[in-house]
Design a protein around this motif. Structure first.
Motif, PDB file in Angstrom:
ATOM      1  N   GLU A  68       5.169  -4.169  -2.615  1.00  0.00           N
ATOM      2  CA  GLU A  68       4.431  -3.801  -3.831  1.00  0.00           C
ATOM      3  C   GLU A  68       2.929  -3.952  -3.619  1.00  0.00           C
ATOM      4  O   GLU A  68       2.142  -3.092  -4.033  1.00  0.00           O
ATOM      5  CB  GLU A  68       4.899  -4.664  -4.995  1.00  0.00           C
ATOM      6  N   ASN A  71       1.757  -1.153  -1.459  1.00  0.00           N
ATOM      7  CA  ASN A  71       1.694   0.103  -2.216  1.00  0.00           C
ATOM      8  C   ASN A  71       0.467   0.152  -3.119  1.00  0.00           C
ATOM      9  O   ASN A  71      -0.178   1.201  -3.250  1.00  0.00           O
ATOM     10  CB  ASN A  71       2.968   0.270  -3.054  1.00  0.00           C
ATOM     11  N   TYR A  75      -2.519   2.787  -2.754  1.00  0.00           N
ATOM     12  CA  TYR A  75      -2.935   3.627  -3.881  1.00  0.00           C
ATOM     13  C   TYR A  75      -4.431   3.502  -4.130  1.00  0.00           C
ATOM     14  O   TYR A  75      -5.115   4.501  -4.392  1.00  0.00           O
ATOM     15  CB  TYR A  75      -2.167   3.246  -5.142  1.00  0.00           C
TER      16      TYR A  75
END
Length: 238
Positions: A68, A71, A75
């Motif tokens: 997470e 990610n 992003y």
């Protein structure tokens, strides 16, 4: 029954009782002790498996957290790349100079014909930000674009008004006009030394107005450029 016979039977009963005791002990061992041992062993195995399961769950949770975080970091990188490319590659195209493409430079036409707010809106729509950004970031960027367009509209209206009234204001206060730079002053001195005809006061005034118009347009374009670049440093609502 004789005493010898009794002794014989008592001996036989003693042997039989020992055999029965052994059988009973074996039965008790098989049906009580062994099951209890198996249960204890099973419980120990289950406890060990639970410990291993907790360890694996902890590893899985740690891995999920790491994924997470990766990610999110990925992003953020993509979001920043998108913003930088959008501003530097798309929006700034709206400010590319086209002054020398004109046969005769007309600063008023430059301001009137180049509607930066419209160009910004069209360029932003072409980038399809919704495909690159999360919803909250898209909404935030859209609001920032809207704020920029409003500011550019106000700047353009102020610029048109200032150009419309420049000559009138300059006749009352010539200090608002752009003075001649050193290069132009040298050209005038050379022209006078060669016996050239000097410009009339009105012609000098018209040239000063033109110089000022040019300076105003350059400053205006530079300010628009700077306002667009500010988008690169917006504070995302992370």
């Amino acid at each position: 029954m004789t005493k010898a016979l009794w002794d014989a039977w008592l001996g036989r009963l003693s042997h039989i009782s020992q055999i029965l005791l052994c059988v009973f002990s074996a039965w008790a061992l098989y049906y009580t002790v062994i099951p209890l041992y198996k249960i204890a062993t099973l419980e120990e195995t289950i406890a060990q498996r639970e410990i291993e399961l907790k360890s694996k769950n902890l590893e899985l949770t740690t891995a999920k957290t790491a994924i997470e975080a990766a990610n999110v970091e990925l992003y953020v990188i993509k979001r920043n790349d998108y913003l930088r490319n959008m501003v530097s590659g798309d929006l700034l195209e709206c400010t590319e100079p086209q002054l020398f493409a004109l046969e005769k430079f007309d600063p008023y036409s430059v301001v009137i014909d180049r509607v930066y707010s419209r160009c910004i809106n069209e360029s932003f729509n072409r980038t399809k930000a919704q495909k690159h950004l999360q919803e909250k970031d898209y909404k935030y960027l859209s609001r920032s674009i809207d704020d920029l367009k409003s500011k550019l509209i106000d700047m353009r209206e102020d610029m048109i008004r200032d150009m419309d009234t420049l000559a009138t204001r300059a006749r009352k206060d010539k200090t608002i006009l752009e003075p001649k730079g050193p290069s132009l002053q040298k050209v005038d001195e050379l022209y006078r030394s060669l016996g050239g005809t000097l410009l009339t006061e009105e012609e000098e005034f018209d040239q000063a107005v033109s110089r000022t118009m040019f300076k105003m347009v350059m400053d205006y374009s530079g300010t628009v450029h700077s306002e667009i670049l500010k988008l690169r440093s917006i504070n995302w609502a992370d």
